[in-house]
Design a protein around this motif. Structure first.
Motif, PDB file in Angstrom:
ATOM      1  N   LEU A 166       1.211  -4.755  -7.400  1.00 21.58           N
ATOM      2  CA  LEU A 166       1.614  -5.155  -6.048  1.00 21.58           C
ATOM      3  C   LEU A 166       1.145  -4.189  -4.972  1.00 21.58           C
ATOM      4  O   LEU A 166       0.875  -4.596  -3.843  1.00 21.58           O
ATOM      5  CB  LEU A 166       3.143  -5.297  -5.994  1.00 21.58           C
ATOM      6  CG  LEU A 166       3.689  -6.376  -6.938  1.00 21.58           C
ATOM      7  CD1 LEU A 166       5.193  -6.246  -7.100  1.00 21.58           C
ATOM      8  CD2 LEU A 166       3.324  -7.760  -6.453  1.00 21.58           C
ATOM      9  N   PHE A 167       1.073  -2.907  -5.306  1.00 23.65           N
ATOM     10  CA  PHE A 167       0.767  -1.896  -4.290  1.00 23.65           C
ATOM     11  C   PHE A 167      -0.601  -1.256  -4.528  1.00 23.65           C
ATOM     12  O   PHE A 167      -0.912  -0.837  -5.647  1.00 23.65           O
ATOM     13  CB  PHE A 167       1.827  -0.784  -4.308  1.00 23.65           C
ATOM     14  CG  PHE A 167       3.199  -1.225  -3.836  1.00 23.65           C
ATOM     15  CD1 PHE A 167       3.355  -2.355  -3.044  1.00 23.65           C
ATOM     16  CD2 PHE A 167       4.330  -0.492  -4.174  1.00 23.65           C
ATOM     17  CE1 PHE A 167       4.617  -2.757  -2.602  1.00 23.65           C
ATOM     18  CE2 PHE A 167       5.596  -0.882  -3.735  1.00 23.65           C
ATOM     19  CZ  PHE A 167       5.739  -2.015  -2.957  1.00 23.65           C
ATOM     20  N   GLY A 168      -1.356  -1.109  -3.457  1.00 26.34           N
ATOM     21  CA  GLY A 168      -2.661  -0.457  -3.520  1.00 26.34           C
ATOM     22  C   GLY A 168      -3.696  -1.313  -2.807  1.00 26.34           C
ATOM     23  O   GLY A 168      -3.377  -2.371  -2.243  1.00 26.34           O
ATOM     24  N   THR A 174      -5.067  -8.439  -5.312  1.00 26.72           N
ATOM     25  CA  THR A 174      -6.295  -7.846  -5.860  1.00 26.72           C
ATOM     26  C   THR A 174      -6.514  -8.221  -7.318  1.00 26.72           C
ATOM     27  O   THR A 174      -7.639  -8.423  -7.758  1.00 26.72           O
ATOM     28  CB  THR A 174      -6.242  -6.317  -5.726  1.00 26.72           C
ATOM     29  OG1 THR A 174      -5.929  -6.012  -4.375  1.00 26.72           O
ATOM     30  CG2 THR A 174      -7.566  -5.675  -6.083  1.00 26.72           C
ATOM     31  N   TYR A 175      -5.410  -8.299  -8.065  1.00 27.60           N
ATOM     32  CA  TYR A 175      -5.529  -8.689  -9.476  1.00 27.60           C
ATOM     33  C   TYR A 175      -4.846 -10.044  -9.587  1.00 27.60           C
ATOM     34  O   TYR A 175      -3.662 -10.143  -9.914  1.00 27.60           O
ATOM     35  CB  TYR A 175      -4.890  -7.641 -10.386  1.00 27.60           C
ATOM     36  CG  TYR A 175      -5.475  -6.277 -10.108  1.00 27.60           C
ATOM     37  CD1 TYR A 175      -6.662  -5.878 -10.714  1.00 27.60           C
ATOM     38  CD2 TYR A 175      -4.887  -5.427  -9.178  1.00 27.60           C
ATOM     39  CE1 TYR A 175      -7.238  -4.657 -10.412  1.00 27.60           C
ATOM     40  CE2 TYR A 175      -5.452  -4.200  -8.870  1.00 27.60           C
ATOM     41  CZ  TYR A 175      -6.628  -3.830  -9.488  1.00 27.60           C
ATOM     42  OH  TYR A 175      -7.197  -2.621  -9.180  1.00 27.60           O
ATOM     43  N   SER A 176      -5.583 -11.069  -9.222  1.00 33.06           N
ATOM     44  CA  SER A 176      -5.007 -12.414  -9.174  1.00 33.06           C
ATOM     45  C   SER A 176      -6.103 -13.383  -9.556  1.00 33.06           C
ATOM     46  O   SER A 176      -7.206 -12.987  -9.917  1.00 33.06           O
ATOM     47  CB  SER A 176      -4.489 -12.712  -7.761  1.00 33.06           C
ATOM     48  OG  SER A 176      -5.551 -12.946  -6.867  1.00 33.06           O
ATOM     49  N   ALA A 271       1.981  -4.502   7.677  1.00 35.56           N
ATOM     50  CA  ALA A 271       1.806  -5.691   6.824  1.00 35.56           C
ATOM     51  C   ALA A 271       2.160  -5.272   5.403  1.00 35.56           C
ATOM     52  O   ALA A 271       1.287  -5.034   4.575  1.00 35.56           O
ATOM     53  CB  ALA A 271       0.362  -6.185   6.920  1.00 35.56           C
ATOM     54  N   PRO A 272       3.461  -5.154   5.104  1.00 41.27           N
ATOM     55  CA  PRO A 272       3.876  -4.433   3.896  1.00 41.27           C
ATOM     56  C   PRO A 272       4.007  -5.288   2.643  1.00 41.27           C
ATOM     57  O   PRO A 272       4.299  -4.754   1.575  1.00 41.27           O
ATOM     58  CB  PRO A 272       5.265  -3.915   4.298  1.00 41.27           C
ATOM     59  CG  PRO A 272       5.810  -4.998   5.181  1.00 41.27           C
ATOM     60  CD  PRO A 272       4.613  -5.618   5.881  1.00 41.27           C
ATOM     61  N   GLY A 273       3.816  -6.631   2.746  1.00 41.89           N
ATOM     62  CA  GLY A 273       4.054  -7.475   1.574  1.00 41.89           C
ATOM     63  C   GLY A 273       5.551  -7.594   1.330  1.00 41.89           C
ATOM     64  O   GLY A 273       6.347  -6.816   1.864  1.00 41.89           O
ATOM     65  N   GLY A 523       2.140 -16.895   2.852  1.00 40.71           N
ATOM     66  CA  GLY A 523       2.444 -17.069   1.434  1.00 40.71           C
ATOM     67  C   GLY A 523       1.140 -17.277   0.700  1.00 40.71           C
ATOM     68  O   GLY A 523       0.772 -18.392   0.386  1.00 40.71           O
ATOM     69  N   GLY A 524       0.398 -16.229   0.502  1.00 36.87           N
ATOM     70  CA  GLY A 524      -0.885 -16.352  -0.182  1.00 36.87           C
ATOM     71  C   GLY A 524      -1.943 -15.518   0.513  1.00 36.87           C
ATOM     72  O   GLY A 524      -1.746 -15.056   1.647  1.00 36.87           O
ATOM     73  N   ILE A 525      -3.059 -15.350  -0.163  1.00 37.27           N
ATOM     74  CA  ILE A 525      -4.125 -14.478   0.336  1.00 37.27           C
ATOM     75  C   ILE A 525      -4.653 -14.988   1.672  1.00 37.27           C
ATOM     76  O   ILE A 525      -4.781 -14.240   2.645  1.00 37.27           O
ATOM     77  CB  ILE A 525      -5.274 -14.409  -0.700  1.00 37.27           C
ATOM     78  CG1 ILE A 525      -4.784 -13.749  -1.987  1.00 37.27           C
ATOM     79  CG2 ILE A 525      -6.485 -13.679  -0.131  1.00 37.27           C
ATOM     80  CD1 ILE A 525      -5.761 -13.832  -3.146  1.00 37.27           C
TER      81      ILE A 525
END
Ligand SMILES: Cc1cc2nc3c(=O)[nH]c(=O)nc-3n(C[C@H](O)[C@H](O)[C@H](O)COP(=O)(O)OP(=O)(O)OC[C@H]3O[C@@H](n4cnc5c(N)ncnc54)[C@H](O)[C@@H]3O)c2cc1C
Length: 549
Positions: A166-168, A174-176, A271-273, A523-525
């Motif tokens: 989730l973070f980075g 990124t890994y999706s 923009a913290p997610g 809600g999404g990239i």
């Protein structure tokens, strides 16, 4: 040579007709099909640009690609204009609107962007393009280090709360699977996709319906986006968790990191997610105006990919059609049970054809699933979230939602044995409230073990999922009988939305902008990236950038 343009709608190409051609993608070999549709010689087709390609599976297993495209043909070519084929003499204007904005008189120099997910990344991209030299700060690490951290997590089972799925760099996406579709209609979409292509995403994301990038390409794309932002004068700081904003004279004047360091800026965009519960609750407690909002939770379901392929295509890629022509099938299902069933709607979420289930968590002792696929979508598993809207107390502040999410994640972690093994339950056993037989293999690399997901999730969510599973099994035979539930899945959307000033799109704290999923606006990239672009455009022009088609 003089040419003219022909707009062609719904050009159909049956897959069987091109299955044996020695080509990688029919997208680049459409001249004969264009010529046939226009009733002109193939040599009259000079070039073409695809607007959109979709797959029509209504006549399965007779599958067709359907193209909307613009062809350039010789000026004297006798194009047969019929419905769906229209000739124009001038090319349509290209949209450079975000690259050539009517800029405000004074622009913020060195604004701070907190969060390098799609919302922060794209806000930084546009601000940097226009010379603002943003500083992007993220608690996680750059994509290469993050990838290594994730490998370590898989071998040691020791979760790094600051560097995880989730973070980075690149944030949660990124890994999706890197699916790039959204229900949001926005003219900024083209700019966003072109930025991704310039950062080495596959070019066909510009025209394919439901395009995807893949977890093997996304980290590289994020690195290229970063390099572009740096070339335009922006900079990045990793492993820098923001714990608060600095407020002076009623205005946000910078941020404070967890090590106490303060950084001043003319403007802060966070923009913290939705997983940054710490920072979000700090902003809530500071009185930044917000409201509780609906959010979803549920679990993931996994199948043998062939179950989905047969259900959706009526044939198997690799056996009946070449895999390079027809990839692993996807689905997007919604159940709307009748009122007498007294069950909520269920939607499938973040479906990963040929993918794997991953531990999408940033907190030790908590477990939530999600999924990812590589570009080739070649694993033998299909997985997707099954998610249910949760009722919220409209008067509440959203904390109840965060608390529920945490409780469920702790229960799932414990049910898995406390080492990130995931609880799993056959879908049939879930229907019958049974332990059921031991579940078969799963793509989840940290392993699954039998667990009672029906006892972990809230009762209303279980009822909704049971109704939905029965319905989905009618759409895709085997969806229920051959499915395994894995989960829980809780990191879907934020239970909170921060208010925005309609004129400036800033938060109720002047100088502070809140973007993306963590702010409750995406809600999404794609929708997160578009939200970042909208805020950046507003900052650059001084006028509210609305969602526009
Ligand atoms: C495994 C997985 C698969 C997904 N697959 C897809 C998909 O295929 N398609 C799709 O459209 N969506 C997908 N999503 C959802 C999508 O990734 C998110 O909607 C999107 O990333 C949200 O973007 P964002 O920029 O708002 O927030 P995020 O991407 O969450 O980014 C937030 C960033 O802020 C940083 N941050 C948080 N708190 C702080 C702090 N205090 N200080 C400094 N930095 C901080 C984080 O490190 C992170 O990098 C997936 C999500 C997951 C978890």
């Amino acid at each position: 040579m003089s040419t003219r343009f022909v707009d062609i709608e719904a050009l159909e190409v049956p897959l069987k007709a091109v299955a044996k051609l020695p080509i990688q993608s029919i997208d680049h070999h459409l001249e004969p099909w264009i010529a046939r549709a226009c009733r002109i010689p193939e040599s009259d087709v000079v070039r073409y640009l695809i607007d959109r390609r979709s797959l029509d599976a209504r006549g399965k297993p007779d599958l067709r690609f359907v193209y909307n495209l613009r062809a350039e043909v010789r000026e004297d070519s006798p194009v047969n204009e019929v419905p769906g084929i229209s000739v124009r003499t001038t090319p349509p204007p290209l949209d450079h609107s975000l690259a050539t904005l009517p800029l405000a008189e004074s622009l913020p120099l060195h604004p701070i962007i907190v969060g390098a997910g799609p919302a922060g990344q794209m806000a930084a991209y546009l601000l940097a393009l226009h010379g603002c030299k943003p500083l992007v700060i993220d608690r996680g690490r750059d994509a290469d280090t993050r990838t290594a951290d994730l490998e370590k997590f898989h071998t040691t089972r020791d979760l790094d709360p600051e560097s995880n799925y989730l973070f980075g760099e690149g944030g949660a996406g990124t890994y999706s699977d890197g699916k790039l579709y959204t229900r949001v209609k926005d003219r900024r979409m083209r700019f966003l996709l072109e930025a991704f292509v310039a950062a080495r995403a596959p070019r066909h994301i510009l025209w394919r319906h439901h395009p995807h990038i893949g977890s093997d390409i996304l980290p590289h794309m994020c690195k290229h986006l970063r390099k572009q932002i740096e070339q335009w004068g922006g900079s990045f700081r990793w492993q820098a968790a923001v714990q608060d904003v600095v407020v002076e004279n009623g205005r946000c004047s910078g941020i404070e990191l967890t090590n106490g360091e303060r950084i001043s800026a003319p403007l802060v965009l966070i923009a913290p997610g939705h997983s940054a519960r710490d920072l979000i609750t700090t902003l809530m407690r500071r009185g930044v105006e917000h409201k509780a909002k609906g959010f979803q939770l549920g679990c993931r379901i996994e199948h043998d990919q062939r179950v989905i392929d047969m259900g959706q295509y009526g044939c198997l890629p690799g056996r009946d059609l070449p895999k390079h022509l027809l990839g692993a099938a996807e689905y997007n299902l919604v159940s709307r049970p009748p009122p007498h069933a007294k069950a909520d709607h269920v939607t499938t979420f973040c479906m990963c054809p040929g993918g794997e289930i991953i531990a999408a968590t940033s907190d030790r002792g908590q477990l939530s699933t999600n999924g990812m696929s590589r570009y080739a979508r070649a694993s033998s598993f299909a997985n997707a979230g099954l998610i249910v809207n949760q009722a919220v107390e409209r008067e509440g502040d959203g904390m109840a939602g965060f608390d529920l999410i945490e409780r469920l994640e702790r229960a799932a972690f414990a049910a898995g044995g406390g080492d990130y093994t995931c609880p799993a339950q056959g879908a049939t056993a879930f229907m019958r409230s049974e332990d059921g037989p031991a579940v078969g293999s799963s793509s989840y690399r940290l392993g699954v073990r039998p667990g009672r997901i029906d006892r972990i999730l809230p009762p209303a969510t279980v009822t909704a999922l049971r109704e939905a599973l029965k319905f989905f099994d009618r759409v895709i035979p085997g969806f229920l009988t051959k499915g395994t539930l894995v989960g829980v899945e809780t990191r879907i959307s934020s239970p909170v939305r921060f208010e925005r000033n309609p004129e400036t799109l800033a938060s109720s704290l002047p100088g502070l902008y809140l973007a993306g999923e963590g702010a409750g606006y995406a809600g999404g990239i794609v929708s997160a990236g578009l939200d970042g672009l909208r805020l950046a455009e507003t900052i650059l022009t001084g006028k509210p950038a609305l969602r526009e088609r």
